[in-house]
Design an enzyme around this catalytic site. Structure first.
Site, PDB file in Angstrom:
ATOM      1  N   GLY A  70      19.412 -62.266 -17.052  1.00  0.00           N
ATOM      2  CA  GLY A  70      18.383 -61.809 -16.128  1.00  0.00           C
ATOM      3  C   GLY A  70      17.540 -60.690 -16.725  1.00  0.00           C
ATOM      4  CD  GLU A  75      18.838 -54.639 -16.266  1.00  0.00           C
ATOM      5  OE1 GLU A  75      19.470 -53.942 -17.080  1.00  0.00           O
ATOM      6  OE2 GLU A  75      19.337 -55.672 -15.764  1.00  0.00           O
TER       7      GLU A  75
END
Ligand SMILES: *[C@@H]1O[C@H](CO)[C@@H](O)[C@H](O)[C@H]1NC(C)=O
Ligand SMILES: *[C@@H]1O[C@H](CO)[C@@H](O)[C@H](O)[C@H]1NC(C)=O
Ligand SMILES: *[C@@H]1O[C@H](CO)[C@@H](O)[C@H](O)[C@H]1NC(C)=O
Ligand SMILES: *[C@@H]1O[C@H](CO)[C@@H](O)[C@H](O)[C@H]1NC(C)=O
Ligand SMILES: *[C@@H]1O[C@H](CO)[C@@H](O)[C@H](O)[C@H]1NC(C)=O
Ligand SMILES: *[C@@H]1O[C@H](CO)[C@@H](O)[C@H](O)[C@H]1NC(C)=O
Length: 934
Positions: free
Chosen positions: A305, A342
């Protein structure tokens, strides 16, 4: 702070042959000479301090050259330097000392040991403890063809020619494919990176560019600022021709989002989200983001991802780009969560890193949890909180199988390390953190985190360090700064009736991280007395099975129970640290519900007439319980059916209240179980039962289906419900829905695909359209030219919805040959083909045929290989299927028998077989009875 206790333990085991500098003749280098180091992990006699790295890729020849000068500290005298290197052709190696002693600067012999991806530099002069040296290596390599190391990616330009870029993906063990290095997370160092490129390209790296030098002949050299101390797997660089948008955060961090030029206008949402989320984290963690910039880059070929490289996060295009025309509300939620994930890593993982991969959950469980916390805070309208339930259900699905593993598990080889990036590290990690947060309270949890991050900044930590930081939330700093702060006793006293003076968080949390599985809490309520006991929860294995006692032995959790009762909807608490216990409720109570809002990681079974009371309660007034509690009850009931603790008809009876359910989360949960059962029965060759179940679903949910509009209006939850319900309706050939979808599809085709459809229903419109041959061809042409990844993935799903086996096979071959369909999209395509009733054996045969190619591309132990294995077998439910799958795994034994995914897959098929044996008749009878009810 360099090595974990597990490493020391390992050294002890190998102490006889792993003495520094001693030769172990079992390991032989490629040239036949003995290789001087026998371990997978590097010795601890040399530490890197600073890397000076120069990389020169050539996007025409697809090769790159590089040189690295590593400043190292020596702690034990040695004549060898061992470091990681994979597929690199070392051209020259030398070592200099601080005085630049030229006698050391002569070329050294380099030995290679590919099985451990290591090289050894042999020095005639002894490197002395306490001194500083510079290791110099120059090398050449090809850009990698897969998705790891320094790899090639391509995209078509508007004019139709193929553009090439090169990007890195190192986690967990691929930095060694781009430069020789000490490729373990505890070897943190500063990096000064320089990239050579042509005029038509830009270069990006973790840090901002400080200068560009023109070398002549159209060659430029970009110099990047020296980085903070970080692990090798976080280093990143990209050479490409992308365009970007930028914005400053309130604290002066420059955020930029990069994409291929033609997709530039899909970057704006990500920019806004990244600014908001970074600002949120700076406040939440109370630590400024330490770099001056953060680039987010959408890479056309990307296996996973996204990746959290410090200051240069990389994403699959569908995880970063948002196209208002074709991205649905779920796509938006996804993009926001991935960015939240992230950016959370910039603190959890980057600033503080686990000592070794066995504790990767410290990175991933946290990021998975923080993505929900951060998006809930910054975009409340997206209702990310509801997503937490699904996260925990996924964790339970995995963890209630015997083939599960503890959160902390030993992992040494690259394949084992790869396998750690799984549901247990991510989803279970997130769920036990959620449990801990509701146990400690939000404030105590947050201050514990801040304390942990401060204490271990730029260093490495292990589980225990986290628990200690959490339990002791007052630091000297807190007192001197005059901030309000809990003492650990105060914090717990208010919340739990806890006998002891000192709460030992480590002992409690170890029961969740060092032991696999999930507990089942069995509740027996008689008036005001509630007897509770715990056992290990297992699906597909029953107490009557001979193995049962051995699978239960030794399991005990410290469970922070919560409950509400008919008398009080205030949350009550009880810490269960033993096998069984008793709670005196005082006062008469008609019902009790444990695990309030599913804040804990355990399943609950209500013995005696417990479930009857709950079924009645939901029927009479379901709003007495929160929507999370209702969802949790539905989930638990169906889990208990798989465990043989509750009969299927009781679970189905519980769903009868859904007629009155207005909240999307419990509604979709219930519908989801019916659909899953339908899919299994349909493939198991029970057409009558399947048909009855389908009719039942369509009749029972008729009102909900009829209520849906073919638009994008309403709240997020209305919109999610619409997408799911209409999707199922079309799939089940609900006449009105199919008619509507067909009309819209015709209109869309008439406009030559320019008509803008409501994003929530695009998927169904395409799917229904793809059923005709012309529709299918039209969609495939649109797939080829679409600039929106969100649209492409909807088209691909629609194409895979066809009942034409030849077309399915054609799609899979296109993915395999990277013709139109990118290799990165192949695993999910295989998965979708397997769900298609006409495609499931096709998908499995395809996987068997191309197994070697798939493994070569995606790497053994990767999430993609797991998706492929589990996806193609998860619907198998017969003994023949089981044997067939076993035989295949047997035939590829040499490189897959160690894989957890294969054990998981076999256990899952066994579970399906038993489920059908036990429940098919019950289902048949229940359906007949209840269809008559209409
Ligand atoms: C690069 O690829 C070529 C051709 O496939 C091969 O001969 C060469 O050895 C490779 N170079 C390296 C450094 O692996
Ligand atoms: C790549 O290699 C080609 C052919 O050798 C050369 O013409 C070109 O200048 C090189 N480009 C870079 C950026 O090094
Ligand atoms: C290396 O990084 C640390 C922070 O991790 C920083 O304090 C230090 O200044 C850096 N070293 C150099 C030489 O810049
Ligand atoms: C984005 O750009 C593409 C081509 O550059 C264009 O076709 C499209 O309409 C644009 N979309 C938006 C939302 O501006
Ligand atoms: C159901 O419970 C809700 C919430 O407690 C309450 O407001 C409502 O009056 C109840 N309805 C019935 C029919 O008892
Ligand atoms: C339909 O659109 C495609 C590209 O999207 C274009 O190539 C084609 O010429 C269009 N057809 C008509 C009839 O406009």
């Amino acid at each position: 702070m360099k090595f974990t206790t597990t490493f020391l333990h390992l050294l002890l085991i190998f102490a006889t042959d792993a003495v520094y500098g001693s030769h172990n003749y079992a390991t032989v280098a490629t040239n036949g000479q003995p290789f001087p180091w026998a371990e997978r992990r590097l010795p601890d006699n040399i530490f890197p301090v600073h890397y000076n790295l120069l990389i020169h890729p050539n996007l025409t020849t697809l090769k790159f050259t590089g040189s690295v000068k590593i400043e190292v500290d020596v702690t034990h005298n040695t004549n060898t330097v061992i470091l990681h290197s994979k597929h690199l052709q070392i051209v020259k190696a030398s070592i200099e000392d601080e005085m630049d002693d030229s006698s050391l600067g002569v070329a050294l012999q380099v030995l290679e040991y590919p099985p451990h991806e290591q090289i050894a530099l042999l020095s005639a002069n002894t490197l002395l403890a306490g001194k500083k040296y510079f290791v110099y290596l120059s090398y050449a390599a090809n850009l990698s063809e897969g998705f790891h190391g320094f790899y090639k990616s391509t995209y078509p330009s508007k004019g139709g020619e193929t553009r090439i870029l090169a990007s890195t993906h190192f986690e967990p063990t691929s930095a060694r494919m781009a430069f020789p290095c000490f490729d373990e997370p505890a070897f943190k160092a500063n990096y000064s990176i320089t990239i050579r490129r042509g005029a038509e390209h830009i270069a990006l790296s973790n840090m901002p560019k400080v200068k560009t030098v023109h070398l002549g002949d159209g060659l430029y050299e970009d110099h990047f600022d020296i980085s903070v101390r970080m692990s090798t797997y976080l280093v990143a660089f990209i050479v490409c021709d992308f365009k970007s948008v930028s914005k400053m955060t309130s604290t002066g961090v420059k955020i930029s989002v990069y994409a291929v030029p033609d997709k530039w206008n899909q970057t704006h949402y990500a920019l806004e989200a990244a600014v908001k989320l970074l600002e949120f984290y700076e406040k939440y963690f109370n630590i400024y983001y330490p770099l001056p910039k953060q680039d987010l880059v959408a890479i056309p070929d990307f296996q996973l991802g996204a990746m959290e490289n410090w200051g240069l996060t990389t994403y699959r295009e569908t995880s970063l780009l948002f196209d208002p025309q074709t991205s649905s509300v779920s796509d938006k939620l996804w993009v926001t969560l991935v960015i939240g994930h992230e950016l959370a890593h910039q603190w959890f993982g980057n600033l503080v890193t686990m000592e070794w991969w066995n504790d990767i959950w410290l990175n991933e469980g946290f990021a998975r949890y923080m993505e929900i916390v951060s998006v809930e805070a910054t975009y409340p309208e997206l209702q990310a909180d509801d997503y937490l339930l699904g996260t925990c259900f996924a964790a339970i699905g995995r963890d209630s199988m015997n083939s599960s593993r503890p959160i902390t598990t030993a992992a040494e080889s690259p394949t084992e390390i790869n396998e750690m990036f799984d549901t247990v590290s991510y989803e279970k990690g997130a769920c036990i953190l959620h449990m801990l947060r509701s146990y400690l309270s939000k404030d105590v949890f947050q201050s514990g985190i801040v304390r942990y991050l401060r204490k271990y900044s730029y260093r490495n930590a292990k589980n225990e360090d986290l628990w200690n930081s959490m339990a002791n939330t007052c630091s000297d700093e807190d007192f001197t700064s005059g901030e309000f702060c809990y003492s650990s006793n105060q914090a717990f006293k208010n919340r739990y009736k806890y006998g002891g003076e000192h709460l030992d968080l480590k002992t409690m949390m170890n029961t969740w991280t060092l032991q696999k599985g999930i507990p089942l809490v069995i509740v027996d309520q008689q008036d005001n007395i509630v007897r509770i006991r715990q056992e290990r929860f297992l699906r597909g294995i029953f107490p009557t099975d001979p193995v049962w006692p051995s699978l239960q032995e030794g399991y005990l959790w410290h469970i922070p129970l919560t409950y509400i009762t008919s008398n009080s909807r205030n949350i009550q608490r009880h810490l269960l640290e033993t096998k069984s216990g008793v709670i005196d409720l005082r006062g008469n109570v008609s019902w009790i519900k444990f695990n309030t809002d599913m804040n804990g990681y355990y399943i609950v079974h209500y013995e005696g007439d417990g479930w009857d009371k709950i079924i009645k309660l939901l029927k009479e007034n379901h709003t007495l319980l929160s929507h999370k509690d209702r969802t949790h009850l539905i989930h638990n009931a169906f889990q208990l059916v798989s465990a043989g603790k509750l009969s299927l008809d009781r679970a189905l009876d519980l769903l009868l209240y859904l007629r009155f359910e207005t909240h999307n989360v419990p509604l979709l949960q219930g519908l989801g179980y019916l659909e899953t059962i339908f899919r299994m029965i349909e493939k198991a060759g029970n057409p009558d039962v399947a048909q009855n179940l389908k009719n039942y679903i369509l009749k029972y949910f008729q009102d909900v289906i009829d209520k849906q509009t073919w638009s994008d209006e309403g709240s997020i939850s209305d919109r999610r419900l619409r997408s799911e319900v209409l999707n199922l309706a079309c799939d089940f050939d609900h006449p009105m829905s199919v008619k509507k979808a067909n009309e819209l599809f015709k209109e869309w085709v008439r406009s030559n695909g320019t008509l803008s459809l409501p994003t929530d229903v695009i998927m169904m419109v395409y799917s229904v359209g793809a059923k005709s041959a012309e529709g299918w061809d039209f969609l495939l042409e649109k797939y080829k030219i679409s600039l929106s990844g969100a649209e492409q993935s909807k088209i691909l799903s629609a194409l895979i919805n066809t009942k034409d086996v030849d077309k399915l096979l054609r799609l899979l071959h296109m993915g395999m040959k990277e013709d139109t369909i990118r290799m990165q999209d192949l695993p999910s395509a295989i998965y979708s083909v397997a769900i298609n009733p006409v495609g499931h054996s096709l998908a499995w045969n395809f996987v068997k045929k191309y197994w070697n190619e798939l493994v070569e591309k995606f790497e053994l132990g990767s999430n993609s290989i797991r998706t492929i294995i589990i996806g193609t077998t998860s619907h198998f439910s017969s003994k023949e299927d089981l044997n067939e799958v076993k035989m295949f795994f047997e035939s590829i034994k040499e490189h897959s028998s160690q894989l957890r995914a294969t054990q998981m897959c076999l256990e899952n098929i066994e579970k399906n077989i038993r489920w059908l044996e036990r429940n098919l008749e019950t289902l048949k009878t229940w359906l007949l009875k209840n269809i008559m009810g209409f």
